[in-house]
Design an enzyme around this catalytic site. Structure first.
Site, PDB file in Angstrom:
ATOM      1  N   TYR A 185       0.818  -1.218   0.000  1.00 62.56           N
ATOM      2  CA  TYR A 185       0.000   0.000   0.000  1.00 62.56           C
ATOM      3  C   TYR A 185       0.854   1.270   0.000  1.00 62.56           C
ATOM      4  CZ  TYR A 185      -4.076  -2.864   0.059  1.00 62.56           C
ATOM      5  OH  TYR A 185      -5.030  -3.767  -0.328  1.00 62.56           O
ATOM      6  N   ARG A 238       1.511   1.957  -3.612  1.00 65.18           N
ATOM      7  CA  ARG A 238       0.335   2.488  -4.323  1.00 65.18           C
ATOM      8  C   ARG A 238       0.036   3.919  -3.886  1.00 65.18           C
ATOM      9  NH1 ARG A 238      -4.321  -1.550  -3.666  1.00 65.18           N
ATOM     10  NH2 ARG A 238      -5.357  -0.144  -5.132  1.00 65.18           N
ATOM     11  N   GLN A 288     -15.244   2.110  -5.244  1.00 62.92           N
ATOM     12  CA  GLN A 288     -14.503   0.962  -4.713  1.00 62.92           C
ATOM     13  C   GLN A 288     -13.010   1.291  -4.725  1.00 62.92           C
ATOM     14  OE1 GLN A 288     -16.373  -2.974  -6.347  1.00 62.92           O
ATOM     15  NE2 GLN A 288     -16.672  -1.375  -7.889  1.00 62.92           N
ATOM     16  N   VAL A 332      -9.443   3.252  -4.069  1.00 59.93           N
ATOM     17  CA  VAL A 332      -8.798   3.837  -2.888  1.00 59.93           C
ATOM     18  C   VAL A 332      -7.879   4.999  -3.285  1.00 59.93           C
ATOM     19  CG1 VAL A 332      -8.974   1.753  -1.498  1.00 59.93           C
ATOM     20  CG2 VAL A 332      -6.976   2.041  -2.986  1.00 59.93           C
ATOM     21  N   HIS A 352     -14.325   1.016   0.182  1.00 58.49           N
ATOM     22  CA  HIS A 352     -13.239   0.069   0.461  1.00 58.49           C
ATOM     23  C   HIS A 352     -12.018   0.759   1.048  1.00 58.49           C
ATOM     24  CE1 HIS A 352     -15.077  -3.044  -2.500  1.00 58.49           C
ATOM     25  NE2 HIS A 352     -15.696  -3.011  -1.338  1.00 58.49           N
ATOM     26  N   GLY A 373     -16.665   1.283 -14.835  1.00 56.26           N
ATOM     27  CA  GLY A 373     -15.307   0.757 -14.701  1.00 56.26           C
ATOM     28  C   GLY A 373     -15.138  -0.278 -13.622  1.00 56.26           C
TER      29      GLY A 373
HETATM   30  C1  BV8 Z   1     -17.943  -8.312   2.818  1.00 56.83           C
HETATM   31  C2  BV8 Z   1      -9.396  -3.023  -1.348  1.00 56.83           C
HETATM   32  C3  BV8 Z   1     -19.544  -8.779   4.529  1.00 56.83           C
HETATM   33  C4  BV8 Z   1      -8.877  -1.725  -1.802  1.00 56.83           C
HETATM   34  C5  BV8 Z   1     -10.990  -4.565  -2.238  1.00 56.83           C
HETATM   35  C6  BV8 Z   1     -18.869 -15.672  -2.366  1.00 56.83           C
HETATM   36  C7  BV8 Z   1     -19.905 -15.065  -3.057  1.00 56.83           C
HETATM   37  C8  BV8 Z   1     -20.179 -13.707  -2.913  1.00 56.83           C
HETATM   38  C9  BV8 Z   1     -19.406 -12.926  -2.061  1.00 56.83           C
HETATM   39  C10 BV8 Z   1     -18.381 -13.520  -1.387  1.00 56.83           C
HETATM   40  C11 BV8 Z   1     -18.105 -14.884  -1.535  1.00 56.83           C
HETATM   41  N1  BV8 Z   1     -17.036 -15.173  -0.749  1.00 56.83           N
HETATM   42  C12 BV8 Z   1     -16.645 -14.034  -0.109  1.00 56.83           C
HETATM   43  C13 BV8 Z   1     -17.440 -13.033  -0.487  1.00 56.83           C
HETATM   44  C14 BV8 Z   1     -17.395 -11.637  -0.038  1.00 56.83           C
HETATM   45  C15 BV8 Z   1     -16.249 -10.903  -0.716  1.00 56.83           C
HETATM   46  C16 BV8 Z   1     -16.332 -11.042  -2.222  1.00 56.83           C
HETATM   47  O1  BV8 Z   1     -17.147 -10.407  -2.866  1.00 56.83           O
HETATM   48  N2  BV8 Z   1     -15.461 -11.904  -2.780  1.00 56.83           N
HETATM   49  C17 BV8 Z   1     -15.457 -12.101  -4.224  1.00 56.83           C
HETATM   50  C18 BV8 Z   1     -14.021 -12.298  -4.698  1.00 56.83           C
HETATM   51  C19 BV8 Z   1     -16.336 -13.296  -4.561  1.00 56.83           C
HETATM   52  N3  BV8 Z   1     -16.420  -9.513  -0.346  1.00 56.83           N
HETATM   53  C20 BV8 Z   1     -15.899  -9.052   0.806  1.00 56.83           C
HETATM   54  O2  BV8 Z   1     -15.194  -9.707   1.544  1.00 56.83           O
HETATM   55  C21 BV8 Z   1     -16.300  -7.643   1.175  1.00 56.83           C
HETATM   56  N4  BV8 Z   1     -16.822  -7.652   2.528  1.00 56.83           N
HETATM   57  O3  BV8 Z   1     -18.569  -8.984   2.020  1.00 56.83           O
HETATM   58  O4  BV8 Z   1     -18.304  -8.172   4.154  1.00 56.83           O
HETATM   59  C22 BV8 Z   1     -20.585  -7.731   4.555  1.00 56.83           C
HETATM   60  C23 BV8 Z   1     -21.150  -7.276   3.378  1.00 56.83           C
HETATM   61  C24 BV8 Z   1     -22.130  -6.308   3.443  1.00 56.83           C
HETATM   62  C25 BV8 Z   1     -22.531  -5.785   4.663  1.00 56.83           C
HETATM   63  C26 BV8 Z   1     -21.944  -6.257   5.847  1.00 56.83           C
HETATM   64  C27 BV8 Z   1     -20.962  -7.241   5.790  1.00 56.83           C
HETATM   65  C28 BV8 Z   1     -15.113  -6.711   1.147  1.00 56.83           C
HETATM   66  C29 BV8 Z   1     -14.603  -6.594  -0.260  1.00 56.83           C
HETATM   67  C30 BV8 Z   1     -13.525  -5.495  -0.329  1.00 56.83           C
HETATM   68  C31 BV8 Z   1     -12.199  -6.083  -0.746  1.00 56.83           C
HETATM   69  N5  BV8 Z   1     -11.260  -4.982  -1.027  1.00 56.83           N
HETATM   70  N6  BV8 Z   1     -10.122  -3.600  -2.445  1.00 56.83           N
HETATM   71  C32 BV8 Z   1      -7.659  -1.894  -2.638  1.00 56.83           C
HETATM   72  O5  BV8 Z   1      -6.710  -2.524  -2.174  1.00 56.83           O
HETATM   73  O6  BV8 Z   1      -7.663  -1.349  -3.751  1.00 56.83           O
HETATM   74  S1  BV8 Z   1     -11.730  -5.272  -3.571  1.00 56.83           S
HETATM   75  C33 BV8 Z   1     -11.160  -4.654  -5.025  1.00 56.83           C
HETATM   76  O7  BV8 Z   1     -11.592  -5.497  -6.094  1.00 56.83           O
HETATM   77  C34 BV8 Z   1     -11.769  -3.324  -5.396  1.00 56.83           C
HETATM   78  O8  BV8 Z   1     -11.923  -2.479  -4.308  1.00 56.83           O
HETATM   79  C35 BV8 Z   1     -13.058  -3.656  -6.056  1.00 56.83           C
HETATM   80  O9  BV8 Z   1     -14.109  -3.676  -5.127  1.00 56.83           O
HETATM   81  C36 BV8 Z   1     -12.875  -5.085  -6.469  1.00 56.83           C
HETATM   82  C37 BV8 Z   1     -13.167  -5.258  -7.931  1.00 56.83           C
HETATM   83  O10 BV8 Z   1     -12.284  -4.473  -8.622  1.00 56.83           O
HETATM   84  P1  BV8 Z   1     -12.775  -3.495  -9.802  1.00 56.83           P
HETATM   85  O11 BV8 Z   1     -12.750  -2.121  -9.267  1.00 56.83           O
HETATM   86  O12 BV8 Z   1     -14.047  -3.951 -10.425  1.00 56.83           O
HETATM   87  O13 BV8 Z   1     -11.579  -3.700 -10.776  1.00 56.83           O
HETATM   88  P2  BV8 Z   1     -11.342  -4.928 -11.775  1.00 56.83           P
HETATM   89  O14 BV8 Z   1      -9.915  -4.914 -12.165  1.00 56.83           O
HETATM   90  O15 BV8 Z   1     -11.942  -6.183 -11.218  1.00 56.83           O
HETATM   91  O16 BV8 Z   1     -12.229  -4.524 -13.029  1.00 56.83           O
HETATM   92  C38 BV8 Z   1     -11.938  -3.327 -13.722  1.00 56.83           C
HETATM   93  C39 BV8 Z   1     -13.016  -3.152 -14.747  1.00 56.83           C
HETATM   94  O17 BV8 Z   1     -12.757  -1.935 -15.459  1.00 56.83           O
HETATM   95  C40 BV8 Z   1     -13.037  -4.266 -15.790  1.00 56.83           C
HETATM   96  O18 BV8 Z   1     -14.379  -4.668 -15.998  1.00 56.83           O
HETATM   97  C41 BV8 Z   1     -12.472  -3.611 -17.048  1.00 56.83           C
HETATM   98  O19 BV8 Z   1     -13.096  -4.101 -18.221  1.00 56.83           O
HETATM   99  C42 BV8 Z   1     -12.841  -2.168 -16.833  1.00 56.83           C
HETATM  100  N7  BV8 Z   1     -11.925  -1.219 -17.481  1.00 56.83           N
HETATM  101  C43 BV8 Z   1     -10.573  -1.330 -17.645  1.00 56.83           C
HETATM  102  N8  BV8 Z   1     -10.122  -0.232 -18.269  1.00 56.83           N
HETATM  103  C44 BV8 Z   1     -11.178   0.591 -18.487  1.00 56.83           C
HETATM  104  C45 BV8 Z   1     -12.332  -0.034 -17.979  1.00 56.83           C
HETATM  105  N9  BV8 Z   1     -13.552   0.515 -18.055  1.00 56.83           N
HETATM  106  C46 BV8 Z   1     -13.647   1.721 -18.648  1.00 56.83           C
HETATM  107  N10 BV8 Z   1     -12.592   2.383 -19.166  1.00 56.83           N
HETATM  108  C47 BV8 Z   1     -11.350   1.855 -19.106  1.00 56.83           C
HETATM  109  N11 BV8 Z   1     -10.317   2.527 -19.624  1.00 56.83           N
END
Ligand code: BV8
Length: 233
Positions: free
Chosen positions: A56, A59, A91, A93, A109, A175
């Site tokens: 971190y 970053r 989402q 940071v 987040h 995004g």
């Molecule tokens: C929680 C930290 C309970 C910050 C992050 C099974 C099923 C469902 C859920 C779960 C499960 N097992 C566990 C879970 C819960 C889990 C979860 O969802 N896991 C996933 C993997 C299945 N979630 C948690 O643990 C969360 N907490 O659930 O607590 C609760 C809930 C509600 C109420 C009370 C209690 C906590 C999750 C937080 C984790 N921390 N980040 C940091 O370090 O940066 S997550 C991190 O990845 C991000 O913050 C973001 O949320 C996540 C996804 O990332 P994206 O932002 O979408 O980025 P990504 O690269 O994936 O995609 C980029 C997109 O942009 C792409 O689509 C691409 O095409 C597009 N793109 C690229 N370039 C461009 C573009 N678009 C436009 N223009 C461009 N130029």
């Protein structure tokens, strides 16, 4: 009952990609060379605090070398000019929304430019390196950590977000891959409360099927075009 002009916007790493910040799901699923579970879980922090703090720190330091792009700037313009409420839930940071001028920003987040005391819960602005064992100014405990919501931890501001989704007339996702919950479920919550839903993303996301409309392309082109059309309407 939706407020006819309230808008909720969710952004993810894709909106900052054209500013030069890496997204999470790049080639090979590595994130800056790490597996997510090695740097973004409480277990990782306990197992190897130096690795997580350094990840971190790097970053946070990278923020000095990037700037908001046209998508961030368009959302700030929307907030200034739209006659109704605009809530920006991110989402991300990074601080690019704030540097573009957005004010109502919720970092669900956490934020790179913030430290969290694991002992007393104090959150404070932090700009430089944050070595493990840094002392909390509020409780004097050597317990400061990155103010980041790790997998398995509860996102910030969920009550406020859910309340805004229940009142929104429009929900726009920009995004994000729709891979992580609860953020990935916001579109369904908004739909259930009568909001229109729009996805602006480089490519279809895991949640595209839930949106009334999806537009695919770079955020720096899609977002200004969408904002200009909305404000001209
Ligand atoms: C929680 C930290 C309970 C910050 C992050 C099974 C099923 C469902 C859920 C779960 C499960 N097992 C566990 C879970 C819960 C889990 C979860 O969802 N896991 C996933 C993997 C299945 N979630 C948690 O643990 C969360 N907490 O659930 O607590 C609760 C809930 C509600 C109420 C009370 C209690 C906590 C999750 C937080 C984790 N921390 N980040 C940091 O370090 O940066 S997550 C991190 O990845 C991000 O913050 C973001 O949320 C996540 C996804 O990332 P994206 O932002 O979408 O980025 P990504 O690269 O994936 O995609 C980029 C997109 O942009 C792409 O689509 C691409 O095409 C597009 N793109 C690229 N370039 C461009 C573009 N678009 C436009 N223009 C461009 N130029």
């Amino acid at each position: 009952m939706p407020d006819s002009r309230a808008i909720v916007i969710l952004t993810g790493a894709g909106i900052s990609a054209e500013s030069g910040l890496a997204t999470f799901r790049g080639p090979g699923g590595l994130w800056e060379g790490h597996r997510v579970e090695d740097v973004c879980t409480p277990e990782a922090l306990a197992r190897d605090p130096a690795l997580v703090h350094r990840f971190y720190d790097l970053r946070r330091a990278a923020l000095a070398g990037v700037a908001p792009n046209a998508a961030h700037e368009a959302l700030a313009r929307l907030e200034r000019s739209w006659p109704g409420d605009v809530l920006l839930v991110t989402q991300n940071v990074d601080d690019l929304h704030e540097r573009a001028g957005s004010q109502a920003v919720l970092h669900m987040h956490g934020a790179l430019r913030s430290a969290l005391c694991a002992a007393c819960g104090e959150r404070l602005r932090w700009d430089g390196p944050l070595p493990p064992g840094s002392v909390c100014p509020a409780c004097a405990g050597p317990a400061l950590r990155p103010d980041i919501v790790f997998f398995g931890e509860i996102p910030y501001e969920m009550d406020r977000i859910e309340q805004a989704l229940s009142r929104a007339s429009l929900f726009v996702s920009i995004g994000t891959s729709g891979a992580v919950y609860p953020a990935a479920g916001f579109v369904r919550m908004a739909r259930a409360c009568g909001a229109g839903t729009l996805e602006l993303n480089l490519e279809p996301s895991a949640g595209s099927g839930w949106f009334d409309e999806c537009r695919h392309g770079p955020a720096s082109q899609l977002v200004p075009a969408w904002v200009d059309a909305l404000l001209a309407g």
